[in-house]
Write a protein that holds these residues in place. Structure first.
Motif, PDB file in Angstrom:
ATOM      1  N   ARG A   5      29.887 -13.895  17.160  1.00 49.19           N
ATOM      2  CA  ARG A   5      29.989 -13.579  15.550  1.00 49.19           C
ATOM      3  C   ARG A   5      30.008 -12.113  15.268  1.00 49.19           C
ATOM      4  NH1 ARG A   5      27.504 -12.980  11.144  1.00 49.19           N
ATOM      5  NH2 ARG A   5      28.382 -13.977   8.933  1.00 49.19           N
ATOM      6  N   ASP A   6      28.687 -11.379  15.542  1.00 48.50           N
ATOM      7  CA  ASP A   6      28.597 -10.070  15.450  1.00 48.50           C
ATOM      8  C   ASP A   6      29.270  -9.326  16.625  1.00 48.50           C
ATOM      9  OD1 ASP A   6      26.932 -10.828  13.605  1.00 48.50           O
ATOM     10  OD2 ASP A   6      24.999 -10.842  14.757  1.00 48.50           O
ATOM     11  N   TYR A   7      30.143  -8.705  16.015  1.00 47.58           N
ATOM     12  CA  TYR A   7      31.328  -8.153  16.989  1.00 47.58           C
ATOM     13  C   TYR A   7      31.783  -6.861  16.339  1.00 47.58           C
ATOM     14  CZ  TYR A   7      35.306  -7.895  20.068  1.00 47.58           C
ATOM     15  OH  TYR A   7      36.127  -7.476  21.083  1.00 47.58           O
ATOM     16  N   ASN A   8      32.035  -5.888  17.253  1.00 48.89           N
ATOM     17  CA  ASN A   8      32.815  -4.672  16.831  1.00 48.89           C
ATOM     18  C   ASN A   8      33.905  -4.361  17.671  1.00 48.89           C
ATOM     19  OD1 ASN A   8      33.587  -1.547  16.757  1.00 48.89           O
ATOM     20  ND2 ASN A   8      32.652  -2.071  14.737  1.00 48.89           N
ATOM     21  N   ALA A   9      35.073  -4.380  17.661  1.00 47.94           N
ATOM     22  CA  ALA A   9      36.420  -4.098  18.369  1.00 47.94           C
ATOM     23  C   ALA A   9      36.112  -2.995  19.321  1.00 47.94           C
ATOM     24  CB  ALA A   9      37.538  -4.532  17.926  1.00 47.94           C
ATOM     25  N   ALA A  10      35.919  -1.869  18.695  1.00 47.49           N
ATOM     26  CA  ALA A  10      35.924  -0.444  19.437  1.00 47.49           C
ATOM     27  C   ALA A  10      34.784  -0.298  20.154  1.00 47.49           C
ATOM     28  CB  ALA A  10      35.702   0.412  17.948  1.00 47.49           C
ATOM     29  N   HIS A  20      32.404   9.666  23.771  1.00 45.24           N
ATOM     30  CA  HIS A  20      32.004  10.592  22.917  1.00 45.24           C
ATOM     31  C   HIS A  20      32.734  10.995  21.808  1.00 45.24           C
ATOM     32  CE1 HIS A  20      29.471  11.420  26.739  1.00 45.24           C
ATOM     33  NE2 HIS A  20      28.717  11.342  25.844  1.00 45.24           N
ATOM     34  N   GLN A  21      33.908  10.944  21.865  1.00 40.56           N
ATOM     35  CA  GLN A  21      34.730  11.528  20.930  1.00 40.56           C
ATOM     36  C   GLN A  21      35.055  10.568  19.789  1.00 40.56           C
ATOM     37  OE1 GLN A  21      38.295  13.659  21.550  1.00 40.56           O
ATOM     38  NE2 GLN A  21      37.348  14.964  23.575  1.00 40.56           N
ATOM     39  N   ALA A  22      35.083   9.438  20.072  1.00 38.48           N
ATOM     40  CA  ALA A  22      35.148   8.190  18.959  1.00 38.48           C
ATOM     41  C   ALA A  22      33.869   8.180  18.350  1.00 38.48           C
ATOM     42  CB  ALA A  22      35.425   7.124  19.737  1.00 38.48           C
ATOM     43  N   HIS A  23      32.773   8.170  18.886  1.00 44.94           N
ATOM     44  CA  HIS A  23      31.518   8.102  18.385  1.00 44.94           C
ATOM     45  C   HIS A  23      31.382   9.328  17.310  1.00 44.94           C
ATOM     46  CE1 HIS A  23      29.655   4.446  19.484  1.00 44.94           C
ATOM     47  NE2 HIS A  23      30.213   4.724  20.412  1.00 44.94           N
ATOM     48  N   ARG A  24      31.773  10.500  18.010  1.00 43.67           N
ATOM     49  CA  ARG A  24      31.535  11.798  16.969  1.00 43.67           C
ATOM     50  C   ARG A  24      32.476  11.572  15.772  1.00 43.67           C
ATOM     51  NH1 ARG A  24      29.810  16.638  19.817  1.00 43.67           N
ATOM     52  NH2 ARG A  24      29.069  16.275  21.832  1.00 43.67           N
ATOM     53  N   ILE A  42      37.151   2.440  13.445  1.00 42.01           N
ATOM     54  CA  ILE A  42      36.572   1.047  13.485  1.00 42.01           C
ATOM     55  C   ILE A  42      34.882   1.164  13.912  1.00 42.01           C
ATOM     56  CG2 ILE A  42      36.755  -1.132  14.920  1.00 42.01           C
ATOM     57  CD1 ILE A  42      39.682  -0.453  15.249  1.00 42.01           C
ATOM     58  N   LEU A  43      34.547   1.947  14.510  1.00 45.10           N
ATOM     59  CA  LEU A  43      32.993   2.042  14.974  1.00 45.10           C
ATOM     60  C   LEU A  43      32.317   2.431  13.752  1.00 45.10           C
ATOM     61  CD1 LEU A  43      32.913   4.439  18.048  1.00 45.10           C
ATOM     62  CD2 LEU A  43      32.275   2.152  18.082  1.00 45.10           C
ATOM     63  N   THR A  80      27.460  15.153  16.560  1.00 42.91           N
ATOM     64  CA  THR A  80      26.734  14.741  17.790  1.00 42.91           C
ATOM     65  C   THR A  80      27.281  13.376  18.066  1.00 42.91           C
ATOM     66  OG1 THR A  80      25.194  13.294  16.472  1.00 42.91           O
ATOM     67  CG2 THR A  80      24.787  15.500  16.994  1.00 42.91           C
ATOM     68  N   ALA A  81      27.181  12.957  19.341  1.00 42.05           N
ATOM     69  CA  ALA A  81      27.821  11.513  19.750  1.00 42.05           C
ATOM     70  C   ALA A  81      26.767  10.498  19.488  1.00 42.05           C
ATOM     71  CB  ALA A  81      28.226  11.542  21.072  1.00 42.05           C
ATOM     72  N   THR A  82      25.982  10.440  18.783  1.00 45.79           N
ATOM     73  CA  THR A  82      24.895   9.462  18.305  1.00 45.79           C
ATOM     74  C   THR A  82      25.570   8.234  17.999  1.00 45.79           C
ATOM     75  OG1 THR A  82      23.629  11.142  17.085  1.00 45.79           O
ATOM     76  CG2 THR A  82      22.898   8.716  16.904  1.00 45.79           C
ATOM     77  N   LYS A  83      25.177   7.024  18.693  1.00 43.94           N
ATOM     78  CA  LYS A  83      25.950   6.055  18.700  1.00 43.94           C
ATOM     79  C   LYS A  83      25.510   4.997  17.543  1.00 43.94           C
ATOM     80  CE  LYS A  83      27.634   6.092  23.237  1.00 43.94           C
ATOM     81  NZ  LYS A  83      28.032   5.446  24.546  1.00 43.94           N
ATOM     82  N   THR A  84      25.970   5.189  16.345  1.00 48.26           N
ATOM     83  CA  THR A  84      25.774   4.321  15.316  1.00 48.26           C
ATOM     84  C   THR A  84      27.004   3.403  15.081  1.00 48.26           C
ATOM     85  OG1 THR A  84      24.458   5.926  14.251  1.00 48.26           O
ATOM     86  CG2 THR A  84      24.949   4.070  12.853  1.00 48.26           C
ATOM     87  N   ILE A  85      26.741   1.913  15.286  1.00 48.65           N
ATOM     88  CA  ILE A  85      28.025   1.238  14.917  1.00 48.65           C
ATOM     89  C   ILE A  85      27.860   0.435  13.839  1.00 48.65           C
ATOM     90  CG2 ILE A  85      29.162  -0.651  16.438  1.00 48.65           C
ATOM     91  CD1 ILE A  85      27.696   0.674  18.624  1.00 48.65           C
ATOM     92  N   ALA A  86      29.016   0.401  13.006  1.00 47.39           N
ATOM     93  CA  ALA A  86      28.795  -0.425  11.741  1.00 47.39           C
ATOM     94  C   ALA A  86      28.684  -1.864  12.098  1.00 47.39           C
ATOM     95  CB  ALA A  86      30.300  -0.254  10.970  1.00 47.39           C
ATOM     96  N   THR A  87      27.950  -2.386  11.307  1.00 49.89           N
ATOM     97  CA  THR A  87      27.666  -3.993  11.469  1.00 49.89           C
ATOM     98  C   THR A  87      28.694  -4.536  11.214  1.00 49.89           C
ATOM     99  OG1 THR A  87      25.379  -3.534  10.858  1.00 49.89           O
ATOM    100  CG2 THR A  87      25.984  -5.904  10.725  1.00 49.89           C
ATOM    101  N   THR A  88      29.723  -5.149  11.987  1.00 51.88           N
ATOM    102  CA  THR A  88      30.764  -6.024  11.369  1.00 51.88           C
ATOM    103  C   THR A  88      30.631  -7.231  12.205  1.00 51.88           C
ATOM    104  OG1 THR A  88      31.840  -4.686  13.329  1.00 51.88           O
ATOM    105  CG2 THR A  88      32.287  -3.875  11.343  1.00 51.88           C
TER     106      THR A  88
END
Ligand code: 3SK
Length: 516
Positions: free
Chosen positions: A10-15, A47-51, A85-86, A159-167
């Motif tokens: 249920r808790d899922y982020n495609a990227a 890295h680039q997608a997270h940045r 998406i992230l 920065t490439a800190t990994k924060t992923i939206a709650t989706t």
């Protein structure tokens, strides 16, 4: 054989899923730019997608806000798409071949707050920037200047800190605009779970894609077909995708097949026909293809047979839709029947429904309907069209099909008057409306006509106003100036009148019959 089954939490982020699958191969090449030679490894992509996700947050983009992507196929495309998406931002991937008028509609309809546009496409957007009430941020791709709003600069500054939206799996993830029969595109809303479902069912289930594959898709990433081919499927297993920002001419495509040695090539019938007609085509021994695919329009059997004879590799003809995200009906390796679209992709159920709403029997023509786990949520801002297309479990394709006793499906035309030209829908009504703006045109009807390769192109039957003159070339140029270039009529026939019903409706079927 039971269909491949994919349980998405249920808790899922495609990227996040696509990137996390490749965490163990940071040095493996994810994308190669065939024009510049630039490459992006899986580690750099992560890295680039997270940045970029962090840059969007810094610019104030909230989850669920929309950003229009009008980008050429370069490694910046996946960075932008996955970064959105992230961050929970919804990328709206737009066909880069369209006109200012089309983009004006899409920006207003989607209420996009951001636009990511390749520098080379900026002139088409120039008159819109500052005019769209919701649009507050324009980011340029392919821009090596030091502008703060250049995508490359924004990435470097974060920065490439990994924060992923709650989706969650059922949240809106991205949109694609599908062509409407009136020429007005429909924002087709897809969910986070859909990308991986298509990768599992078609990418793995039909193509057997694996990490050792190198893929090249002539269909661009903004098409549903290209998005699966060139991004979702290779990323789902850690394969490498070659991207081409330019138009895929036979010379360019053969150049890629020779230089980068793809094992999977995804094409469309018009391109296969042009490649087979190219006197400079390479020998089989120069290529490393293991499987080819075709979609967009039915593949004429002759083209498939010639390709297999030339390259010793089958073309798997299939059909998908923007609504279903990818291919749900396809030929399978080792079971190819040229002239047929094959069988249901395991994981999708198909039915053919007659005008009376009942299921058709073997050999009876009806509309193809699909049930499966990647069906779009809805068309944005279009309740009536959503209800007409998405009917409970079943999604209507608008394509007419028959099925034989062995379960092979054969295409037999559209239920509406839409044309598929080089794999892209063209509305005859839009081309007619454009021709009607020419001062010499009294009436016009646009139909599809087969060219020498049995591929459909638009033809216009035109009645001129009395005392007025116009040449075919002038009318073609008139359409090319106003609409996306692939929409122009390849033939113009001047007629004295058009066949009509008693109530004055143009009978396009009579014009079609007159061709055959
Ligand atoms: O045109 C098709 O057949 C197709 C295939 C895959 C995804 C989307 C589309 C429209």
């Amino acid at each position: 054989v039971s269909p491949p089954r994919l349980d998405i939490p249920r808790d899922y982020n495609a990227a996040h899923d696509l990137l996390a699958r490749n965490a163990g191969r940071p040095d493996k090449l994810a994308f190669i730019d065939a024009s510049s030679g630039a490459t992006l490894s899986y580690g750099e992509l992560d890295h680039q997608a997270h940045r970029f996700a962090n840059a969007l947050r810094a610019q104030g983009f909230a989850p669920e806000s929309r950003v229009l992507l009008a980008m050429l196929d370069t490694p910046e495309w996946p960075v932008a798409f996955l970064g959105c998406i992230l961050a929970g931002v919804v990328p709206v991937a737009a066909n880069t071949l369209l006109t200012t008028k089309d983009f004006d509609f899409m920006l207003r309809d989607s209420r996009a707050q951001g636009l990511i546009v390749s520098k080379a496409l900026l002139p088409v957007f120039e008159s819109l920037i500052g005019q769209i009430p919701t649009l507050r941020t324009v980011i340029t791709a392919g821009d090596d200047s030091s502008s703060n709003m250049a995508l490359a600069h924004m990435i470097r500054a974060q920065t490439a800190t990994k924060t992923i939206a709650t989706t969650c799996a059922d949240d809106a993830c991205f949109w694609l605009y599908s062509s409407g029969s009136t020429g007005t595109p429909k924002g087709t809303v897809h969910l986070h779970s859909h990308l991986m479902q298509t990768a599992e069912l078609y990418g793995r289930g039909v193509l057997g894609i694996q990490a050792s594959d190198v893929v090249y898709s002539a269909a661009k990433l903004f098409f549903a077909y290209g998005l699966g081919n060139g991004l979702t499927f290779p990323m789902s297993v850690g394969a490498t995708a070659v991207l081409l920002p330019a138009r895929p001419t036979p010379t360019e495509v053969f150049g890629i097949l020779k230089k980068h040695q793809p094992t999977i090539f995804y094409g469309v019938p018009t391109l296969y026909a042009a490649m087979l007609a190219d006197p400079a085509r390479p020998q089989k021994s120069e290529l490393k293809l293991r499987v080819c695919t075709s979609a967009g329009e039915a593949l004429p059997a002759e083209i498939g047979k010639k390709w297999t004879a030339q390259y010793g590799c089958d073309i798997l003809d299939g059909i998908g839709s923007t609504e279903m995200l990818h291919i749900f009906l396809s030929n399978r390796p080792g079971e190819v029947r040229y002239g047929s679209t094959g069988k249901a992709v395991p994981g999708y159920a198909l039915r053919i429904v007659g005008d009376d709403g009942r299921d058709c029997g073997t050999g009876e023509i009806g509309e193809l309907q699909i049930s499966g786990p990647s069906s779009a949520l809805m068309y944005w801002n279009s309740r009536a069209k959503t209800k007409a297309t998405f009917s409970g479990e079943w999604t209507r394709s608008g394509d007419k099909y028959t099925v034989d006793a062995d379960g092979y499906y054969t295409y037999s035309g559209r239920s509406d008057d839409m044309l598929k030209v080089g794999g892209i829908y063209v509305s005859p009504f839009e081309v007619e409306a454009c021709l009607m703006t020419h001062p010499a045109v009294l009436e016009v009807a646009v139909i599809g006509m087969a060219d020498s390769d049995e591929l459909i192109k638009p033809k216009a039957c035109v009645v001129l106003k009395s005392g007025q003159a116009a040449t075919a070339e002038e009318l073609k140029a008139h359409v090319k100036q106003q609409l996306a270039p692939y929409k122009y009529p390849r033939w113009i026939e001047f007629v004295s009148e058009l066949p009509k019903t008693a109530t004055g409706k143009i009978q396009r079927f009579k014009l079609r019959q007159a061709q055959s």
